[in-house]
Write a protein that holds these residues in place. Sequence first.
Motif, PDB file in Angstrom:
ATOM      1  N   VAL A 287       0.728  -1.125   0.185  1.00 20.72           N
ATOM      2  CA  VAL A 287       0.146  -0.014   0.152  1.00 20.72           C
ATOM      3  C   VAL A 287       0.915   1.207   0.141  1.00 20.72           C
ATOM      4  N   TYR A 288       2.104   1.493   0.831  1.00 18.85           N
ATOM      5  CA  TYR A 288       3.102   2.353   0.956  1.00 18.85           C
ATOM      6  C   TYR A 288       3.690   2.672  -0.471  1.00 18.85           C
ATOM      7  N   TYR A 289       4.084   1.697  -1.226  1.00 15.55           N
ATOM      8  CA  TYR A 289       4.857   2.024  -2.254  1.00 15.55           C
ATOM      9  C   TYR A 289       3.732   2.281  -3.306  1.00 15.55           C
ATOM     10  N   GLY A 290       2.455   1.706  -3.350  1.00 12.75           N
ATOM     11  CA  GLY A 290       1.503   2.111  -4.264  1.00 12.75           C
ATOM     12  C   GLY A 290       1.212   3.451  -4.239  1.00 12.75           C
ATOM     13  N   PHE A 291       1.114   4.057  -3.063  1.00 13.91           N
ATOM     14  CA  PHE A 291       0.598   5.563  -2.621  1.00 13.91           C
ATOM     15  C   PHE A 291       2.089   6.540  -3.077  1.00 13.91           C
ATOM     16  N   THR A 292       3.002   6.047  -2.701  1.00 11.55           N
ATOM     17  CA  THR A 292       3.819   7.014  -2.792  1.00 11.55           C
ATOM     18  C   THR A 292       4.754   7.167  -4.227  1.00 11.55           C
ATOM     19  N   MET A 293       4.984   6.201  -4.904  1.00 10.31           N
ATOM     20  CA  MET A 293       5.629   5.865  -6.030  1.00 10.31           C
ATOM     21  C   MET A 293       5.227   6.638  -7.144  1.00 10.31           C
ATOM     22  N   GLY A 294       3.792   6.623  -7.114  1.00 12.03           N
ATOM     23  CA  GLY A 294       3.312   6.993  -8.321  1.00 12.03           C
ATOM     24  C   GLY A 294       3.556   6.344  -9.770  1.00 12.03           C
ATOM     25  N   ARG A 295       4.061   5.204  -9.703  1.00 14.77           N
ATOM     26  CA  ARG A 295       4.164   4.306 -10.869  1.00 14.77           C
ATOM     27  C   ARG A 295       3.279   2.959 -10.495  1.00 14.77           C
ATOM     28  N   PRO A 296       2.107   2.732 -11.318  1.00 14.17           N
ATOM     29  CA  PRO A 296       1.426   1.453 -10.930  1.00 14.17           C
ATOM     30  C   PRO A 296       1.840   0.459 -11.492  1.00 14.17           C
TER      31      PRO A 296
ATOM     32  N   LEU B 149     -11.074  -8.661  11.038  1.00 20.75           N
ATOM     33  CA  LEU B 149     -11.217  -7.028  11.727  1.00 20.75           C
ATOM     34  C   LEU B 149     -10.077  -6.813  12.654  1.00 20.75           C
ATOM     35  N   LEU B 150      -9.589  -7.701  13.525  1.00 20.53           N
ATOM     36  CA  LEU B 150      -8.423  -7.338  14.411  1.00 20.53           C
ATOM     37  C   LEU B 150      -7.309  -7.049  13.502  1.00 20.53           C
ATOM     38  N   SER B 151      -7.008  -7.891  12.502  1.00 19.65           N
ATOM     39  CA  SER B 151      -5.767  -7.557  11.508  1.00 19.65           C
ATOM     40  C   SER B 151      -5.867  -6.192  10.934  1.00 19.65           C
ATOM     41  N   ALA B 152      -7.055  -5.871  10.511  1.00 16.37           N
ATOM     42  CA  ALA B 152      -7.363  -4.695   9.808  1.00 16.37           C
ATOM     43  C   ALA B 152      -7.034  -3.183  10.770  1.00 16.37           C
ATOM     44  N   THR B 153      -7.478  -3.704  11.861  1.00 20.58           N
ATOM     45  CA  THR B 153      -7.179  -2.315  13.114  1.00 20.58           C
ATOM     46  C   THR B 153      -5.912  -2.480  13.372  1.00 20.58           C
ATOM     47  N   LEU B 154      -5.160  -3.346  13.699  1.00 20.50           N
ATOM     48  CA  LEU B 154      -3.762  -3.508  13.883  1.00 20.50           C
ATOM     49  C   LEU B 154      -2.960  -3.058  12.759  1.00 20.50           C
ATOM     50  N   ASN B 155      -3.179  -3.487  11.736  1.00 20.62           N
ATOM     51  CA  ASN B 155      -2.475  -2.952  10.209  1.00 20.62           C
ATOM     52  C   ASN B 155      -2.674  -1.643  10.021  1.00 20.62           C
ATOM     53  N   THR B 156      -3.788  -0.880  10.406  1.00 20.55           N
ATOM     54  CA  THR B 156      -3.860   0.564  10.219  1.00 20.55           C
ATOM     55  C   THR B 156      -3.175   1.016  11.309  1.00 20.55           C
ATOM     56  N   LEU B 157      -2.967   0.953  12.460  1.00 15.06           N
ATOM     57  CA  LEU B 157      -2.296   1.392  13.339  1.00 15.06           C
ATOM     58  C   LEU B 157      -0.830   1.477  13.072  1.00 15.06           C
ATOM     59  N   LEU B 158      -0.316  -0.049  12.824  1.00 14.29           N
ATOM     60  CA  LEU B 158       1.144   0.032  12.424  1.00 14.29           C
ATOM     61  C   LEU B 158       1.057   0.963  11.126  1.00 14.29           C
ATOM     62  N   GLY B 159       0.359   0.696  10.182  1.00 11.23           N
ATOM     63  CA  GLY B 159       0.710   1.419   8.908  1.00 11.23           C
ATOM     64  C   GLY B 159       0.694   3.023   9.179  1.00 11.23           C
ATOM     65  N   LEU B 160      -0.105   3.452   9.860  1.00  9.39           N
ATOM     66  CA  LEU B 160      -0.264   4.822  10.137  1.00  9.39           C
ATOM     67  C   LEU B 160       1.459   5.250  10.741  1.00  9.39           C
ATOM     68  N   GLY B 161       1.607   4.435  11.756  1.00  7.24           N
ATOM     69  CA  GLY B 161       3.027   4.990  12.329  1.00  7.24           C
ATOM     70  C   GLY B 161       4.045   4.810  11.345  1.00  7.24           C
ATOM     71  N   LEU B 162       4.153   3.716  10.469  1.00  8.21           N
ATOM     72  CA  LEU B 162       5.288   3.601   9.734  1.00  8.21           C
ATOM     73  C   LEU B 162       5.079   4.434   8.418  1.00  8.21           C
TER      74      LEU B 162
ATOM     75  N   TYR C 206       8.375   6.896   7.751  1.00  8.90           N
ATOM     76  CA  TYR C 206       8.718   7.173   6.552  1.00  8.90           C
ATOM     77  C   TYR C 206       8.667   8.598   5.629  1.00  8.90           C
ATOM     78  N   ASP C 207       7.658   8.967   5.661  1.00 13.06           N
ATOM     79  CA  ASP C 207       7.385  10.321   5.323  1.00 13.06           C
ATOM     80  C   ASP C 207       8.306  11.218   5.898  1.00 13.06           C
ATOM     81  N   ARG C 208       8.630  11.307   7.296  1.00 14.70           N
ATOM     82  CA  ARG C 208       9.638  12.130   7.648  1.00 14.70           C
ATOM     83  C   ARG C 208      10.883  11.802   7.178  1.00 14.70           C
ATOM     84  N   TRP C 209      11.338  10.534   7.354  1.00 11.91           N
ATOM     85  CA  TRP C 209      12.598  10.053   6.685  1.00 11.91           C
ATOM     86  C   TRP C 209      12.764  10.661   5.372  1.00 11.91           C
ATOM     87  N   SER C 210      11.988  10.444   4.456  1.00 13.36           N
ATOM     88  CA  SER C 210      12.039  10.623   3.165  1.00 13.36           C
ATOM     89  C   SER C 210      12.201  12.204   3.002  1.00 13.36           C
ATOM     90  N   ASN C 211      11.503  13.005   3.848  1.00 14.22           N
ATOM     91  CA  ASN C 211      11.565  14.494   3.553  1.00 14.22           C
ATOM     92  C   ASN C 211      12.854  14.636   4.286  1.00 14.22           C
TER      93      ASN C 211
END
Lengths: 168, 288
Positions: A45-54, A143-156, A160-165
Amino acid sequence: MRRISTFGIVGKFIVALITVVIFQGILSLKFKAFSYFDLPLICSVYYGFTMGRPIASVGIGSALGLMQDSLSGAILGTNGFSKTLIGFLAAVAGSKFNVDQPITRVFALFLFTLGDGLLVTILGLMVNPTSSTPFGGAFGGWLLSATLNTLLGLGLFGYYDRWSNATT
Amino acid sequence: MSRTVDTSKRSVWIALGVAMIIHTGLISFQASRRINTSFIRVWMVDSLAPVEKLVDRTLHGVTHVWENYFALVGLHRENEGLKAEVDELRMQLEKQHEDILESQRLRKLLSIQESGIGKTIVARVIGRDPARTNQTVTIDKGVSHGVKPDSAVMTPQGIVGRVIHSSNFFSIVQLVLDSQSGVGVMHQSTRRQGIVKGTGGQELELDYIDDDNDLKEGDVFITSGLDRIYPKGLPVGTISLIGPRRGLFKAVQVRPAADLGRLVEVICILDHPDAVDVIDPTQESPVP
């Protein structure tokens, strides 16, 4: 010279993708609760969002899914199919919506995790319909996996945003 | 400009189509079993598992150093008055304690190896299912060590599962907890036979038992040997809960005898008298 830099970028990506899958396997072994997380999905998801290359997103999702299938003993292609689709959809979403907003990321990660669970289960049942997992129980896990993935994903994503900036 | 955009869009759709066709092809080949795709998994596992093993070993080493050195540095700071000699002795003691625990574990494994259940080999668990769809673990022994699909895997406490895929140096083990796992079992005291199935969760489910009227919590089940994968008489688990009757059988939950959440070393049974003959060791297991 350009070819060398292209090889370097591709090499870095390959190492990153292998690292993600290996760490998912090892962390799930060391910490049981970690099996509810899905680092390869977050990565797709992250690479999909940020790379801009489908095309690259499709390739990344495909490779991550296939590696997951190989090491998990699942039917080869189930996670590959699902992660390919997720990589593509994330890339499309990245070009249509403002995916820098946390709310968009929350929705995307949650829905992609649910979709991944559903698709992998359906594909698995198509090949081997003898699975005895009750659908209700599986849905609770998603549902549990989706919730945990969302939390971890937001953090990561934030990290990454801060690191790449900082590096650009 | 619009032609460039169209070409770019077209190549995206082509890439997506190709990837989908490859994955769908892989799935359908495995479903129809017309074409053997096991070489892809063998190649992937042989490429990825060594990295997994290396990372596992490194983490193990770092943990060991942390527990045996840095943790003691903290203690040293708290006890500045203690002599350095005491620290050194404590470190040595910790290391010896770790060695003792390890040797106890290995001795238990060896005693099983000598118990006459067949030819066995000790393997280390190096990873768990990275996809959460299956309950599987990766072990560091493969075809070259004699491990093949349908080899039974156990710990001194009880059965763990069976090998479903083997590459040259690594294998994927389906845990008994997996929703597609089934084990032929026998009630230890009444000798009634049944099947214990995985639920995908932390417990097993008892099914198809001859008579479930006199079952009670704490009853022990052992392998019956009828599935021709697990040798007869190995501990499977104990009844943790007996629920109301569902159809013909009571809902009976069984807690696995082996601690499947903390697997470090396991024993692979390479050969036992009742084992199923596998024609081709590199062939994918018939029921994953």
